[in-house]
Design an enzyme around this catalytic site. Sequence first.
Site, PDB file in Angstrom:
ATOM      1  CG  LEU A 114      -2.766  -1.436  -0.620  1.00 37.27           C
ATOM      2  CD1 LEU A 114      -3.892  -0.514  -1.032  1.00 37.27           C
ATOM      3  CD2 LEU A 114      -3.309  -2.789  -0.166  1.00 37.27           C
ATOM      4  CD  GLU A 115       4.561  -3.459  -5.549  1.00 39.49           C
ATOM      5  OE1 GLU A 115       5.312  -3.319  -6.534  1.00 39.49           O
ATOM      6  OE2 GLU A 115       4.635  -2.764  -4.516  1.00 39.49           O
ATOM      7  CG  LEU A 116      -2.592  -2.054  -5.655  1.00 40.32           C
ATOM      8  CD1 LEU A 116      -3.631  -0.967  -5.464  1.00 40.32           C
ATOM      9  CD2 LEU A 116      -3.056  -3.376  -5.067  1.00 40.32           C
TER      10      LEU A 116
END
Length: 363
Positions: free
Chosen positions: A121-123
């Site tokens: 996840l790159e949030l």
Amino acid sequence: PPAERPASLPGVFVGGDAVPYELVGVISPYNFPLLLGLIDAVPALAAGCAVLVKPSEVTPRFIEPLMRLVPDGLPLQVVEGDGRTGAALVDLVDAVVFTGSVETGQAVARAAARVFVPAFLELGGKDPAIVLAGADLDRAAAAILWGGTANAGQSCQSIERVYVAREAHDEFLALLAGKAAQVGLTCEGGPIGPIIRPDGAEKIAAQLADAVARGAIVHTGGTIERHGGGHWCRPTVLSGADHSMLVMTEETFGPVLPVMAVDGPDEAVALADDSRYGLSAAVFAAPEEQAMAVAARLRAGAISVNDASLTALVHEGEKHSFRRSGLGGSRMGDASIARFLRRRAFLVNRSDAADPWWHPTKE
């Protein structure tokens, strides 16, 4: 994989190989649709995976020309659809990569956990810049202006809040506002493009209204404009900002730079770390050792020193997102490929003797 080597047990040797995930799903965002659609897909392909990409339904126009360029035999497919398509994708793949908001990322992580596949996840981010006394203020102003307004601030690594040593605050603010006033919109020949989503423009306007109501002063920009059917926001510089304002605590995703005076490095670090995010940050100071000392105290995955938002351009530095800005392996450096590989060990016993821990039996 590493070369075979002796194990700690006599006669045993350890080798291994790497096994790619068979199918990697990529759910990519509406900003930088081609770049962020491929930034995870290409390393996964390099690792030997097949890849299925589901871009944002907001910006799908790159798909058709991209697929014309994909050679026959390359295991890459791009599908269109909304969030329901993304949810269905998670059930089909062996690993999933998502770039987008914290809230949607949490939903992807829950869905991945239900089917027991890893989620990378790159949030979101709320990247701080710290400017200490003694820094090159002209350089800091130029770098922070670019770092906060490139792509109209619609980048996860955008600078979204600025903490300046009180003794340098007024000079820095004047430099930043002066430079920002000279940067125009693309419809006028400048570099600042439109706000991609109408709800994005609404969010920017709401944060600016909240800041002004709480005492912030607008030096440049400050309004949403309409040109050619689109929404635009000029580079906006605010002073008198503090953490009671949404613009200092919630992700803005627009070309807005709120500036807050601080009493030295300790307060700057405390305020910079007062966030649910920890994607990246920037520190400006002289000498460099002072900047590095501050950078080492920040809870963020990548720190630009005497520059801003370098993760957009420098991809060699492996990093992890801190806090709710992400989860999983680095998409930078060698780890960008390695995260799509599972390590398998071969433990080979070349001794003819019986192992002493085997159960004793009669011949």
